[in-house]
Design an enzyme around this catalytic site. Structure first.
Site, mmCIF file in Angstrom:
data_model
loop_
_atom_site.group_PDB
_atom_site.id
_atom_site.type_symbol
_atom_site.label_atom_id
_atom_site.label_comp_id
_atom_site.label_asym_id
_atom_site.label_seq_id
_atom_site.Cartn_x
_atom_site.Cartn_y
_atom_site.Cartn_z
ATOM 1 N N GLU A 54 0.807 -1.229 0.000
ATOM 2 C CA GLU A 54 0.000 0.000 0.000
ATOM 3 C C GLU A 54 0.838 1.276 0.000
ATOM 4 O OE1 GLU A 54 -0.450 -2.450 2.159
ATOM 5 O OE2 GLU A 54 -2.542 -3.145 2.112
ATOM 6 N N ASP A 77 22.264 15.747 -31.595
ATOM 7 C CA ASP A 77 22.716 16.237 -32.895
ATOM 8 C C ASP A 77 22.644 17.755 -32.868
ATOM 9 O OD1 ASP A 77 23.531 16.285 -35.500
ATOM 10 O OD2 ASP A 77 21.527 16.006 -36.318
#
Length: 335
Positions: A217, A259
Site C-alpha cells: 500500500e 545532434d
C-alpha cells in the site's frame, strides 16, 4: 493518468474488498494513501506549470505593429492576421507571413532548421515565427499566428507526445507482476482451502485477507515523496520538473547524445583548421579570411566571428576599398 497505474488500481480493488467486508478503517487508510500519492503528483505538476508561466511572463515579447495607420508596440500574443510588423536586427519574428520592403534582410532560422547560418529574405519571401533578425530591415504582413504557424505546429506536436519514461514502464511492469502474483496466490490458497474441507465463504474471506496483506500500500507514496523531494532540490537550482518520473531518467543517464550540439547549446562556430584547395594547411588562406572578416561591415555572420575570435593578426597596412554582401546566387561575399 495516475489512476491508470496498475499499482493504484490494485489498491482501489483492495479498498473495495475492504469496504465489502466492512473493514472501514483499513479501507480509509488505503484510500488516504491513494489520495496522498495522487495529490502530491498533481500539486507538483501545478507548481511546475505556474513556474513555467511566470517565466514566460518575464520574457514577454513585444513587436512594433502598424495597425489602422497607427504604429504601436504590442505583445506578440495580441498580433492578428492582417497586421504589419516592422522588423529590425535583434527582433524575433512574431508570426508567419510575407516580407515586403526588405533591405539587406537576413534571418537566423536555427530554431526551425537547425542551421546557424543566416538566410537572406527578399521581397515577397516568407518569414516564419521562431526565427530572429540578424541584420537589415523589413515589413512582415502577418498571415498566421500562434498555434497556426509552422513553429506552433511543431511545439504542439512535441507537447502532445506523452511517451512514458523507462521509470514509468519499470513501475508498470513491477505493478503488473505484483498483481499477477497476488491473483495467483489468492486463487491457489482459495482452492487449497476449499479442497481441505473449509466452506466457500471462509475460504474466500481468507483469500481476500491475503490479497490485502500482500498489496504494497505504501509503495506509491514512497515513490511520489522521493521524486517530489528530488524536484524540490532541482527547483532550488533553477530547474523546473514538469513530470516527476523524468527525474529518475535524468539520474540514471550515463551518456547523452545529441545532434546539432553547436546550435542547441552555444550557437557559434569555431575555427578548427584552414586549408587551401589541395587540403594543405595555409597561413595565406587564414590571413585573407581574417582580412575579409575584419573589414566586412554589411553583415558579420557566425563564420566571420569565428575567424576573428580565433586570433589577432596585424592588418594595419590594409584599408578597404569596397565590399559586396553575401547572396545565395553568388554564394560568396567580396571585400
Amino acid at each position: 493518468e495516475k489512476l491508470k497505474n496498475p499499482l493504484i488500481l490494485i489498491l482501489i480493488v483492495v479498498t473495495i474488498i475492504s469496504i465489502f467486508f466492512r473493514n472501514v478503517v483499513e479501507a480509509l487508510l488505503i484510500l488516504s494513501i491513494i489520495l496522498v500519492s495522487i495529490s502530491l503528483d498533481v500539486f507538483n505538476s501545478y507548481k511546475s506549470d505556474q513556474a513555467a508561466r511566470l517565466l514566460k511572463e518575464k520574457v514577454r515579447i513585444n513587436s512594433l505593429v502598424i495597425r489602422g495607420r497607427k504604429t504601436q508596440l504590442i505583445p506578440r500574443e495580441l498580433i492578428v492576421p492582417g497586421d504589419v510588423v516592422f522588423l529590425s536586427p535583434g527582433d524575433l519574428v512574431p508570426a508567419d507571413g510575407t516580407i515586403s520592403h526588405a533591405k539587406d534582410f537576413f534571418l537566423n532560422e536555427s530554431a526551425l532548421t537547425g542551421e546557424s547560418y543566416p538566410r537572406e529574405i527578399l521581397d515577397d519571401g516568407e518569414a516564419m515565427m521562431g526565427s530572429s533578425v540578424v541584420t537589415g530591415e523589413a515589413y512582415l504582413k502577418v498571415q498566421k499566428t500562434g498555434k497556426s504557424t509552422k513553429y506552433g505546429t511543431i511545439t504542439k506536436s512535441l507537447a502532445s507526445a506523452t511517451a512514458s519514461t523507462d521509470f514509468d514502464r519499470g513501475i508498470r511492469d513491477f505493478s503488473k507482476m505484483t498483481m499477477w502474483v497476488i491473483i495467483t496466490l489468492v486463487i491457489v490458497v482459495f482452492i487449497i482451502n476449499t479442497t481441505s474441507g473449509r466452506s466457500l465463504l471462509e475460504s474466500f474471506l481468507f483469500a481476500a485477507a491475503l490479497a490485502v496483506g500482500l498489496t504494497p500500500e505504501l509503495l506509491p507514496v514512497i515513490i511520489t515523496v522521493n521524486l517530489s523531494k528530488g524536484s524540490l532540490r532541482m527547483a532550488k537550482q533553477g530547474v523546473i520538473v514538469k513530470k516527476l518520473s523524468s527525474i529518475q531518467n535524468l539520474g540514471g543517464m550515463d551518456i547523452l547524445c545529441t545532434d546539432k550540439t553547436g546550435t542547441l547549446t552555444e550557437d557559434r562556430i569555431e575555427l578548427v583548421k584552414y586549408v587551401d584547395a589541395t587540403g594543405t594547411e595555409s597561413d595565406a588562406v587564414l590571413f585573407f579570411a581574417y582580412l575579409s572578416s575584419y573589414h566586412q561591415t554589411v553583415r558579420k555572420n557566425p563564420l566571420n566571428n569565428a575567424i576573428l575570435k580565433d586570433r589577432n593578426l596585424d592588418i594595419s597596412k590594409y584599408s578597404k576599398a569596397d565590399e559586396v554582401p553575401f547572396d545565395y546566387s553568388r554564394r560568396r561575399d567580396t571585400v
